[in-house]
Motif scaffolding. Structure first.
Motif, PDB file in Angstrom:
ATOM      1  N   ILE A   1      55.444-120.837  40.428  1.00 36.42           N
ATOM      2  CA  ILE A   1      55.215-119.785  39.438  1.00 36.42           C
ATOM      3  C   ILE A   1      54.466-120.342  38.236  1.00 36.42           C
ATOM      4  O   ILE A   1      53.524-119.711  37.727  1.00 36.42           O
ATOM      5  CB  ILE A   1      56.555-119.155  39.019  1.00 36.42           C
ATOM      6  N   ALA A   2      54.864-121.526  37.766  1.00 31.49           N
ATOM      7  CA  ALA A   2      54.205-122.122  36.611  1.00 31.49           C
ATOM      8  C   ALA A   2      52.723-122.350  36.888  1.00 31.49           C
ATOM      9  O   ALA A   2      51.869-122.125  36.017  1.00 31.49           O
ATOM     10  CB  ALA A   2      54.880-123.432  36.229  1.00 31.49           C
TER      11      ALA A   2
ATOM     12  N   LEU B   1      62.947-116.841  34.882  1.00 32.83           N
ATOM     13  CA  LEU B   1      61.606-116.390  35.242  1.00 32.83           C
ATOM     14  C   LEU B   1      60.919-115.744  34.044  1.00 32.83           C
ATOM     15  O   LEU B   1      59.752-116.035  33.740  1.00 32.83           O
ATOM     16  CB  LEU B   1      61.675-115.397  36.409  1.00 32.83           C
ATOM     17  N   LEU B   2      61.636-114.882  33.348  1.00 37.65           N
ATOM     18  CA  LEU B   2      61.055-114.207  32.189  1.00 37.65           C
ATOM     19  C   LEU B   2      60.760-115.204  31.070  1.00 37.65           C
ATOM     20  O   LEU B   2      59.768-115.051  30.342  1.00 37.65           O
ATOM     21  CB  LEU B   2      61.992-113.105  31.706  1.00 37.65           C
TER      22      LEU B   2
ATOM     23  N   TRP C   1      54.137-111.482  41.728  1.00 37.65           N
ATOM     24  CA  TRP C   1      55.280-112.179  42.296  1.00 37.65           C
ATOM     25  C   TRP C   1      54.701-113.310  43.125  1.00 37.65           C
ATOM     26  O   TRP C   1      53.545-113.210  43.566  1.00 37.65           O
ATOM     27  CB  TRP C   1      56.159-111.261  43.147  1.00 37.65           C
ATOM     28  N   PRO C   2      55.426-114.408  43.321  1.00 36.91           N
ATOM     29  CA  PRO C   2      54.864-115.493  44.129  1.00 36.91           C
ATOM     30  C   PRO C   2      54.458-115.015  45.514  1.00 36.91           C
ATOM     31  O   PRO C   2      54.978-114.021  46.028  1.00 36.91           O
ATOM     32  CB  PRO C   2      56.014-116.505  44.210  1.00 36.91           C
ATOM     33  N   GLN C   3      53.527-115.732  46.127  1.00 39.01           N
ATOM     34  CA  GLN C   3      53.042-115.368  47.453  1.00 39.01           C
ATOM     35  C   GLN C   3      54.195-115.228  48.430  1.00 39.01           C
ATOM     36  O   GLN C   3      55.211-115.898  48.312  1.00 39.01           O
ATOM     37  CB  GLN C   3      52.059-116.429  47.961  1.00 39.01           C
TER      38      GLN C   3
ATOM     39  N   PRO D   1      60.341-132.608  37.392  1.00 44.48           N
ATOM     40  CA  PRO D   1      61.225-132.326  36.252  1.00 44.48           C
ATOM     41  C   PRO D   1      60.572-131.466  35.178  1.00 44.48           C
ATOM     42  O   PRO D   1      61.247-130.757  34.446  1.00 44.48           O
ATOM     43  CB  PRO D   1      61.549-133.733  35.711  1.00 44.48           C
ATOM     44  N   ASN D   2      59.240-131.552  35.061  1.00 38.88           N
ATOM     45  CA  ASN D   2      58.532-130.756  34.067  1.00 38.88           C
ATOM     46  C   ASN D   2      57.597-129.744  34.714  1.00 38.88           C
ATOM     47  O   ASN D   2      56.665-129.261  34.071  1.00 38.88           O
ATOM     48  CB  ASN D   2      57.722-131.675  33.140  1.00 38.88           C
ATOM     49  N   ALA D   3      57.842-129.447  35.975  1.00 39.16           N
ATOM     50  CA  ALA D   3      56.908-128.619  36.729  1.00 39.16           C
ATOM     51  C   ALA D   3      56.803-127.203  36.194  1.00 39.16           C
ATOM     52  O   ALA D   3      55.822-126.515  36.426  1.00 39.16           O
ATOM     53  CB  ALA D   3      57.309-128.582  38.202  1.00 39.16           C
TER      54      ALA D   3
END
Length: 576
Positions: free
Chosen positions: A70-71, A115-116, A48-50, A534-536
């Protein structure tokens, strides 16, 4: 190991001269010897993120920022050879307050499908673990959490039934959001660390097993400890419950924390024995896996002697296991690499480290002096990795000497790395590349050494770079990469150049160029993903083209100031 304070990125629009210089950089790369990784499948993370916020990260308000972080994490984990993630969901952080009249915040987990999708598109398999903390003791053991008077269940004769129904509603909602037919989901863990000593937990398991909407083929459970939880003669055990249900499980997982006492013994240090023991208790079609493992590390040379927790009669305690628990990074690294190696040798199909960053899963438990504080991660933060991360990049990845530890002599050229420079009218600045840092200096991002690329003169139209030896790779392979950097160069960039068998350039992938501020180590992926919101959420991975036989990785930029310096450590590259 000391780590610097995080710095910020100050991105600049790339000029034509930078683009030209970068293009010419590629033509100057010289072929070198081949390298190859020794990755084995099944490695992964609980993730999970920090600063775990549960489904708060998945609300409309927080998702745009969360998906970018997350990415970047997904790209890093893939670059370490990970292929499976286990996500822990808690009722209280999923919008489901457990009280009998509590109102459900149904939008809290709204972006769970997104997320999934991110995880799936990055190439991971997924496990979803339900961790219902209300099943266990509360208020210094006075009562189970669900019996807390403020929740209202304890005042009713059938209060536990209604609590279980509330739990089922939560689980069904999460399954509905995740998707019952999503192929990337291996299974749902009905209860994280099922503990047969807990009151009524057998009833809870039977109800969720038989009445929830978890698909029959994706039912799983994680057990806290053997042998009681898998003993078929023990009524609350999982095998006993399955016999009553005339049922089976697709997955059973166990956890290993070799220096974390459990009933005055290390928890499942002997993963081979535990795997075989569990395997013997379940049907042949049940997959047994190591769902969590880890060792704490908060700082180098910070000893806590827990020898009193390991009595001489501890079952299956090996004679050579140190009775001491130390929280330093080298010992964490040794334990982690040992468990990963043994899992692969044993053929355990999945083995998942407990968390990528410190301070997950719960912010509330942050207490560095508390041995139960969540400090099992591979980094104190995304920009401050621990030693084990560098060792994994070197052991599991494709880049030779990925952590720059092969040459112990400071000042020497890093083994299996080279340098180059380009400038207009053959006016390339001279550059040097050497091993820097050294034992006990605290300079490196991970372990002792890093590489320094340096030019003594500035040149706004030039490019300097370092490159790793080529590694063999075929076509159609998805490559994931990352590195830890600090630099005063303009437009620092990682590139992957693909060649055919005759060293003809077939394709080049250039990741976003970043210009750093301050003087601290930076997680390249975090900075690169921040450049293009936008593409993060899109992975920065690349797939090798037809005819590819080998790839060279380069890292470089423009020496806009003198002296121009690029420090690089922990270069991780792996392929699906």
């Amino acid at each position: 190991m000391s780590h610097s304070i995080d710095s910020t990125t100050s991105p600049r629009r790339r000029s034509r001269r930078h683009a030209l210089a970068a293009a010419l950089l590629l033509a100057c790369i010289s072929p070198m010897a081949m390298a190859a990784g020794n990755d084995t499948p099944g490695f992964g993370f609980n993730y999970w993120p920090q600063d775990y916020k549960g489904c708060e990260d998945l609300t409309d308000a927080n998702w745009p920022v969360a998906q970018q972080k997350i990415a970047a994490d997904l790209d890093l984990m893939k670059s370490l050879g990970a292929d499976t993630l286990r996500l822990s969901l808690y009722m209280e952080t999923s919008g489901y307050k457990p009280g009998i009249n509590a109102v459900t915040a149904r939008d809290t987990c709204k972006h769970l499908p997104d997320l999934l999708d991110l995880i799936e598109n990055a190439g991971f398999k997924i496990i979803i673990a339900f961790s219902n903390t209300y099943l266990y003791r509360h208020q210094n053991g006075q009562y189970d959490n669900w019996e807390d008077p403020t929740l209202g269940y304890n005042a009713q004769s059938d209060g536990y039934y209604w609590f279980v129904m509330r739990s089922k509603e939560w689980i069904d909602r999460m399954v509905d959001l995740a998707g019952r037919t999503r192929n990337s989901i291996l299974y749902y863990d009905i209860q994280n660390e099922y503990d047969s000593r807990s009151a009524n937990i057998d009833y809870y398991f039977r109800t969720i097993y038989s009445e929830s909407t978890i698909p029959d083929t994706k039912r799983g459970i994680s057990i806290l400890e053997i042998s009681k939880d898998v003993d078929p003669t023990h009524w609350p055990s999982i095998p006993s419950q399955l016999q009553v249900l005339n049922g089976s499980l697709a997955y059973v997982d166990f956890h290993s924390y070799p220096v974390m006492p459990s009933h005055r013994c290390p928890l499942h240090w002997d993963i081979e024995y535990v795997y075989d023991h569990i395997r013997s208790r379940f049907a042949a079609g049940t997959t047994v896996l190591l769902g969590e493992f880890g060792r704490a590390a908060i700082a180098q040379n910070d000893p806590t002697d827990d020898s009193a927790n390991y009595p001489g009669n501890c079952p299956r305690l090996p004679s050579d296991l140190s009775p001491e628990r130390y929280w330093d990074e080298p010992r964490q690294q040794a334990t982690e690499l040992d468990l990963i190696g043994r899992s692969g040798t044993k053929g355990i199909p999945y083995y998942l480290h407990w968390m990528l960053w410190d301070n997950t899963p719960k912010r509330a438990d942050f207490a560095p002096t508390d041995p139960d504080h969540q400090v099992y991660a591979y980094g104190y933060s995304p920009h401050a990795p621990k030693d084990v991360l560098g060792a994994l990049a070197e052991q599991r990845g494709l880049i030779p000497n990925a952590d720059f530890e092969n040459a112990s002599q400071v000042g020497q050229l890093p083994q299996l790395w080279d340098k180059g420079s380009w400038g207009p009218s053959n006016n390339a600045p001279p550059v040097s590349l050497f091993v820097s840092g050294g034992a006990n200096t605290g300079e490196a991002a991970t372990r002792d050494h890093y590489a320094r690329l340096q030019a003594q003169q500035a040149c706004a139209t030039c490019v300097i770079w370092m490159q790793a030896d080529a590694f063999d790779i075929g076509p159609g392979k998805r490559l994931h990469f990352n590195a830890y950097l600090r630099s005063n160069l303009d437009q620092v960039q990682m590139k992957l150049v693909q060649y055919d068998a005759n060293w003809n350039v077939l394709a080049t992938y250039a990741a976003p160029a970043i210009t750093l501020t301050g003087w601290s180590w930076n997680n390249y992926m975090v900075r690169a993903h921040a450049l293009d919101p936008p593409n993060a959420s899109a992975s920065l991975s690349t797939t090798t083209v037809a005819g590819t036989a080998r790839v060279i990785l380069t890292i470089g930029g423009t020496p806009a100031a003198a002296p121009a310096i690029l420090d690089v450590d922990t270069v991780s590259v792996a392929a699906d």
